[in-house]
Design an enzyme around this catalytic site. Structure first.
Site, PDB file in Angstrom:
ATOM      1  N   ARG A   1       0.831  -1.212   0.000  1.00  0.00           N
ATOM      2  CA  ARG A   1       0.000   0.000   0.000  1.00  0.00           C
ATOM      3  C   ARG A   1       0.867   1.264   0.000  1.00  0.00           C
ATOM      4  O   ARG A   1       0.503   2.274  -0.592  1.00  0.00           O
ATOM      5  CB  ARG A   1      -1.001   0.007   1.147  1.00  0.00           C
ATOM      6  CG  ARG A   1      -2.033   1.127   1.038  1.00  0.00           C
ATOM      7  CD  ARG A   1      -3.187   0.989   2.024  1.00  0.00           C
ATOM      8  NE  ARG A   1      -4.291   0.203   1.492  1.00  0.00           N
ATOM      9  CZ  ARG A   1      -5.298   0.693   0.760  1.00  0.00           C
ATOM     10  NH1 ARG A   1      -5.365   1.993   0.499  1.00  0.00           N
ATOM     11  NH2 ARG A   1      -6.236  -0.083   0.299  1.00  0.00           N
TER      12      ARG A   1
ATOM     13  N   GLU B   1      -9.712   6.403   6.848  1.00  0.00           N
ATOM     14  CA  GLU B   1      -8.263   6.633   6.770  1.00  0.00           C
ATOM     15  C   GLU B   1      -7.840   7.853   5.960  1.00  0.00           C
ATOM     16  O   GLU B   1      -6.877   8.529   6.343  1.00  0.00           O
ATOM     17  CB  GLU B   1      -7.575   5.394   6.182  1.00  0.00           C
ATOM     18  CG  GLU B   1      -7.642   4.174   7.062  1.00  0.00           C
ATOM     19  CD  GLU B   1      -7.228   2.919   6.298  1.00  0.00           C
ATOM     20  OE1 GLU B   1      -7.974   2.519   5.384  1.00  0.00           O
ATOM     21  OE2 GLU B   1      -6.173   2.363   6.604  1.00  0.00           O
TER      22      GLU B   1
HETATM   23  N1  MTE Z   1     -12.171   6.265  14.312  1.00  0.00           N
HETATM   24  C1  MTE Z   1     -12.232   6.007  15.637  1.00  0.00           C
HETATM   25  N2  MTE Z   1     -12.954   6.820  16.423  1.00  0.00           N
HETATM   26  N3  MTE Z   1     -11.563   4.954  16.191  1.00  0.00           N
HETATM   27  C2  MTE Z   1     -10.793   4.099  15.425  1.00  0.00           C
HETATM   28  O1  MTE Z   1     -10.204   3.153  15.951  1.00  0.00           O
HETATM   29  N4  MTE Z   1      -9.963   3.552  13.154  1.00  0.00           N
HETATM   30  C3  MTE Z   1      -9.648   4.077  11.825  1.00  0.00           C
HETATM   31  C4  MTE Z   1     -10.855   4.797  11.223  1.00  0.00           C
HETATM   32  N5  MTE Z   1     -11.422   5.719  12.171  1.00  0.00           N
HETATM   33  C5  MTE Z   1     -10.708   4.356  14.017  1.00  0.00           C
HETATM   34  C6  MTE Z   1     -11.448   5.458  13.498  1.00  0.00           C
HETATM   35  C7  MTE Z   1      -9.206   3.044  10.880  1.00  0.00           C
HETATM   36  S1  MTE Z   1      -7.619   2.537  10.935  1.00  0.00           S
HETATM   37  C8  MTE Z   1     -10.039   2.509   9.942  1.00  0.00           C
HETATM   38  S2  MTE Z   1      -9.497   1.374   8.784  1.00  0.00           S
HETATM   39  C9  MTE Z   1     -11.463   2.888   9.877  1.00  0.00           C
HETATM   40  O2  MTE Z   1     -11.832   3.809  10.903  1.00  0.00           O
HETATM   41  C10 MTE Z   1     -12.286   1.618  10.006  1.00  0.00           C
HETATM   42  O3  MTE Z   1     -13.637   1.873  10.046  1.00  0.00           O
HETATM   43  P1  MTE Z   1     -14.555   2.087   8.742  1.00  0.00           P
HETATM   44  O4  MTE Z   1     -14.008   1.233   7.673  1.00  0.00           O
HETATM   45  O5  MTE Z   1     -15.882   1.670   9.235  1.00  0.00           O
HETATM   46  O6  MTE Z   1     -14.461   3.545   8.428  1.00  0.00           O
HETATM   47  C1  QUE Z   2      -5.607  -2.472   3.116  1.00  0.00           C
HETATM   48  C2  QUE Z   2      -5.802  -3.137   4.286  1.00  0.00           C
HETATM   49  C3  QUE Z   2      -5.535  -4.514   4.390  1.00  0.00           C
HETATM   50  C4  QUE Z   2      -5.048  -5.203   3.287  1.00  0.00           C
HETATM   51  C5  QUE Z   2      -4.846  -4.514   2.110  1.00  0.00           C
HETATM   52  C6  QUE Z   2      -5.131  -3.163   2.040  1.00  0.00           C
HETATM   53  C7  QUE Z   2      -5.749  -5.249   5.581  1.00  0.00           C
HETATM   54  C8  QUE Z   2      -5.481  -6.644   5.588  1.00  0.00           C
HETATM   55  C9  QUE Z   2      -4.993  -7.269   4.440  1.00  0.00           C
HETATM   56  C10 QUE Z   2      -4.755  -8.678   4.319  1.00  0.00           C
HETATM   57  C11 QUE Z   2      -4.033  -9.167   3.242  1.00  0.00           C
HETATM   58  C12 QUE Z   2      -3.833 -10.529   3.055  1.00  0.00           C
HETATM   59  C13 QUE Z   2      -4.371 -11.417   3.941  1.00  0.00           C
HETATM   60  C14 QUE Z   2      -5.107 -10.949   5.030  1.00  0.00           C
HETATM   61  C15 QUE Z   2      -5.291  -9.586   5.198  1.00  0.00           C
HETATM   62  O1  QUE Z   2      -4.785  -6.530   3.334  1.00  0.00           O
HETATM   63  O2  QUE Z   2      -6.166  -4.671   6.582  1.00  0.00           O
HETATM   64  O3  QUE Z   2      -5.632 -11.826   5.899  1.00  0.00           O
HETATM   65  O4  QUE Z   2      -4.203 -12.769   3.779  1.00  0.00           O
HETATM   66  O5  QUE Z   2      -5.707  -7.323   6.716  1.00  0.00           O
HETATM   67  O6  QUE Z   2      -4.976  -2.496   0.884  1.00  0.00           O
HETATM   68  O7  QUE Z   2      -6.269  -2.463   5.363  1.00  0.00           O
HETATM   69 MO1  MOS Z   3      -7.363   0.518   9.489  1.00  0.00          MO
HETATM   70  S1  MOS Z   3      -5.328   0.625   9.541  1.00  0.00           S
HETATM   71  O1  MOS Z   3      -7.279  -0.285   7.899  1.00  0.00           O
HETATM   72  O2  MOS Z   3      -7.571  -0.743  10.600  1.00  0.00           O
END
Ligand code: MTE
Ligand code: QUE
Ligand code: MOS
Length: 790
Positions: free
Chosen positions: A333, A736
């Site tokens: 990524r 994100e």
């Molecule tokens: N917002 C809050 N309040 N707490 C969290 O832990 N995690 C972030 C984001 N916003 C998070 C957050 C991350 S890393 C992700 S991937 C997304 O929320 C996941 O939730 P969604 O896919 O439902 O937006």
């Molecule tokens: C973004 C993500 C994830 C990702 C790829 C993205 C992620 C994740 C995995 C992943 C990949 C291979 C696996 C698996 C998980 O890929 O969160 O179990 O076999 O877990 O672009 O957030």
């Molecule tokens: Mo968020 S880093 O994809 O849990």
């Protein structure tokens, strides 16, 4: 009294209600489903649950070496403490020891070898956490020290990797560099980041019949915890039930690494037959668990005299820690975001997964994307300083454009690109030109205090790049009183996912959200779920719930048409009422009628993302369903004699398509920006030369507080730009992407420091830009000026 629904309102009253709009449906800024409970303390986290009788508490004794062979472990001293039930080592795990999520590499307890300071070696269970801790510390562990590798550059040099390098390639970068009119090189160190969720890792496990386990875990990935608990116990997945109501924050840190405590509890529950809980104290959590990957980036780029990129070679070396975890996808990524919003020309992007003897780094908001973008944003600033241009001019010149300039280095076409129009809008609304002139004027008259300004873009690809993960399920029951039970495969970590999915179901049935009960994510309701990650929680689970609700609604429409002898077009749901040609009835009246006529009122829904595909061997395809766009303009005041700074103002314009909930989305944008700013300013992780993390608590690790926010903070969502793709109500993911708006804060600091050299010298300010590093950057420029005057 009757148990049946009795309508007390007149047809006229029902019709009047029917004509009004739903107050809590899609697009409404309703408050978070648990907002009141969060603020009063009534929201139940795992540690708030009533404890099971006879419950054990677990403490894991951690390695105090970064790299060592384990010579011997003696747990007999542990049993001298009253209340100790068991002390276990790797040998006591009944099933598979390794809990690596994608590939092996993460033993539940160290076996023969420790590979980081903080690695769990033994676990002790006792009737209190304090006793378990004292007993665990009494065990005798003998080590033979081995040489640790702690530095990512050293690992890169020695080709010490957890996984093989991988490349994205377009054209001939080497040839493009050779013939470019301008060519520069540079390096950048990018720091890691502690997740600092308020609720640390925790699990509570109850043994059930037939060798089963009921597992409460604070996890973004219940299905994976189910799979790993089954695997360490050597039982099929159907014996294990995971229940996950909410997390006190996850941010990626609970995507894989919540599994450890759950598996340890399950093993001890199996061995003792007793319910078992494990909650990591803050310091243990910070030592044991991985963080955002620190990265080392180096670049060699060529550009024309206007500042337009012609070719790039970028190396992105992620510091993965001791094991692979999710580093394969995370470094991928980073590589996918090495372009950010820009057309790179001929490009060679190489990703390295370096191994160091530190905790295994893991998912963190942006999942490598932020680190990849940091390199290209440093490059934009570097070009601007080299040519003496405003960095915003260079950025705009390099934006993805039309025709051949709209294809990424992984061959996905950038469609529906909003960057140009959004930049125009933000440049206008934040008065960039006027404020740039003011900043230059201020700096001319202020030798020590310097102002900096930066306007930076974010383009973030939405979808898991491991294509199979882009699927979700949901389960909806409508009960005979018209109340609705909603379950889906996503997890709530504060981001408002449950609120949004509730709004989607409310919209379909045309009932208010208070009629829809949200329930804990549970592996025996919706199976085989993907982690709630990659910002796709609402996209995937919202669509799955939409599909389930639409199926039930269609059954109701067909039934009503048949029952009342009208056409399906005559049946319409609106604001809690149903119109059947010219007759009105309440939603719950129709539900009861449907039940008596033997209509199924329960349905599972499923969704898979269309259109996406990716061939990793060819490094080409369409890994992302769409892109989310955003821009931030940050202004900072820097004291160039101390390196201290204060953010004066931030203006953000962010694209969430047609927002499902603007209140939740603005909260996500604000929180993500501040978290991103924290990553690049004050959040510094420090390890000593023995590989021990020295910043293992809030006293030494500084996350942003209220006073660190920009004094003037203006967040706006793009209006009238629904997602052109067929996403849930044409919304876009928000979790994100706005994190990377924090890069603007770092660029603003560099801009202020660059003013010392009349904006012609690029200061080397690695991230995080702590006051020490800012001061070093200022000194570097002053020294360069002195040398050129001598
Ligand atoms: N917002 C809050 N309040 N707490 C969290 O832990 N995690 C972030 C984001 N916003 C998070 C957050 C991350 S890393 C992700 S991937 C997304 O929320 C996941 O939730 P969604 O896919 O439902 O937006
Ligand atoms: C973004 C993500 C994830 C990702 C790829 C993205 C992620 C994740 C995995 C992943 C990949 C291979 C696996 C698996 C998980 O890929 O969160 O179990 O076999 O877990 O672009 O957030
Ligand atoms: Mo968020 S880093 O994809 O849990």
């Amino acid at each position: 009294m009757s148990n049946h629904y009795v309508e007390t309102r007149t047809q006229a009253e029902l019709e009047a209600l029917f004509r009004q709009d739903l107050k809590t449906g899609v697009g409404r800024p309703i408050k978070h489903e648990s907002g009141d409970k969060h603020t009063t303390g009534e929201a139940i986290y795992i540690d708030d649950r009533l404890e099971f009788p006879n419950q054990l508490h677990v403490y894991a004794r951690m390695s105090d070496r970064a790299h060592a062979r384990i010579i011997s472990i003696d747990t007999s001293p542990c049993y001298a403490f009253d209340g100790v039930a068991i002390a276990i080592t790797s040998k006591d795990v009944p099933g598979e020891l390794d809990i690596g999520p994608v590939v092996a590499g993460d033993p539940l307890l160290a076996e023969g070898l420790v590979e980081y300071y903080g690695q769990p070696v033994i676990a002790v269970a006792a009737d209190s956490l304090e006793t378990a801790r004292k007993a665990a510390m009494a065990a005798i562990i003998e080590y033979e020290d081995l040489e640790p590798i702690l530095d990512v550059e050293e690992a890169l040099e020695k080709e010490f990797y957890v996984l093989d390098p991988h490349q994205h390639k377009r054209g001939d970068a080497e040839a493009a560099l050779a013939k470019a009119p301008n060519r520069i090189q540079g390096k950048l160190h990018i720091g890691g980041q502690e997740h600092f969720y308020l609720e640390t890792q925790i699990s509570s496990v109850m043994p059930t019949e037939d060798g089963g386990m009921l597992v409460f875990t604070s996890s973004q990935n219940p299905t994976e915890v189910q799979k790993l608990v089954a695997s360490v116990l050597d039982v099929p997945m159907h014996k294990i039930v995971i229940d996950m109501r909410r997390m006190g924050g996850g941010f990626g840190g609970k995507e894989t690494q919540a599994a450890g405590p759950a598996c340890l509890c399950a093993v001890i529950a199996r061995l003792t037959g007793r319910p078992t809980k494990m909650r990591l104290p803050r310091m243990e959590d910070m030592l044991v668990t991985g963080k955002r990957h620190p990265f080392f980036a180096r670049y060699d780029i060529g550009f024309d005299d206007a500042g337009r990129l012609q070719g790039v070679k970028i190396d992105l070396a992620g510091n993965c820690g001791y094991s692979p975890d999710l580093s394969g996808s995370i470094v991928d990524r980073a590589m996918f975001h090495a372009d950010n919003a820009y057309y790179l020309g001929d490009a060679l992007i190489t990703g390295y997964r370096c191994k160091t003897h530190t905790a295994s780094n893991t998912a963190y908001r942006g999942f490598g994307g932020p680190q990849g973008m940091m390199a290209i944003e440093e490059i934009m600033d570097h070009i601007a300083r080299t040519l003496g241009k405003d960095p915003l001019e260079v950025r705009k010149l390099n934006y993805y454009g039309k025709d051949e300039r709209n294809v990424t280095h992984y061959y996905q076409t950038v469609e529906h690109n909003l960057m140009q129009e959004m930049t125009e809008e933000l440049e206008g609304s934040c008065e960039y030109a006027r404020r740039r002139a003011e900043v230059i004027e201020f700096n001319r008259n202020s030798p020590v205090l310097k102002k900096g300004l930066a306007l930076t873009p974010v383009k973030f690809g939405i979808s898991f790049t491991a294509t199979f993960l882009n699927q979700a399920g949901a389960l909806i029951h409508v009960y005979t009183d018209g109340s609705i039970h909603l379950n889906h495969g996503g997890t709530e970590m504060g981001q408002g996912l449950n609120t949004k999915v509730q709004q989607v179901v409310a919209e379909v049935f045309q009932v208010e959200t208070d009629r829809i009960q949200i329930t804990a994510t549970n592996t025996d309701k919706v199976p085989n779920t993907s982690p709630t990650a990659a910002s796709s929680g609402a996209d995937l689970n919202g669509k799955a719930a939409f599909n389930a609700a639409m199926t039930i609604k269609q059954r109701l429409v067909e039934f009503a048409a048949r029952h009342f002898n009208v056409t399906e077009e005559d049946v319409e749901f609106h604001n809690g009422q149903v119109r059947v040609r010219d007759q009105y009835l309440a939603f719950e009246a129709l539900i009861e009628l449907a039940y008596f006529n033997q209509v199924s009122l329960s349905c599972a829904g499923f969704y898979r993302t269309p259109k996406i595909f990716y061939d990793r061997d060819k490094a080409a395809g369409r890994p992302f369903y769409y892109y989310a766009f955003g821009l931030a303009c940050c202004e900072v005041l820097v004291d160039t004699l101390t390196g201290e700074y204060k953010f004066l103002r931030t203006d953000i314009l962010h694209d969430v398509g047609a927002s499902l909930n603007p209140a939740v989305d603005i909260g996500q944008v604000e929180g993500a920006f501040v978290q991103g700013m924290g990553w690049l300013t004050t959040e510094e992780l420090v390890w000593n030369d023995k590989g021990r993390l020295m910043t293992s608590g809030p006293a030494s690790y500084k996350i942003p507080a209220v006073a660190d926010m920009p004094i003037d903070f203006r967040v706006k969502l793009v209006e009238n730009r629904k997602n052109p793709e067929d996403t849930v109500f044409h919304s876009k993911a928000v979790g994100e992407p706005p994190f990377m708006l924090g890069i603007g804060a770092w660029c603003a600091i560099k801009d202020a420091v660059a003013s010392l050299g009349d904006y012609r010298i690029q200061p080397q300010i690695d991230a995080p830009a702590t006051p020490e590093r800012v001061l070093k950057g200022a000194q570097q420029i002053r020294a360069a000026l002195k040398q050129s005057h001598a």
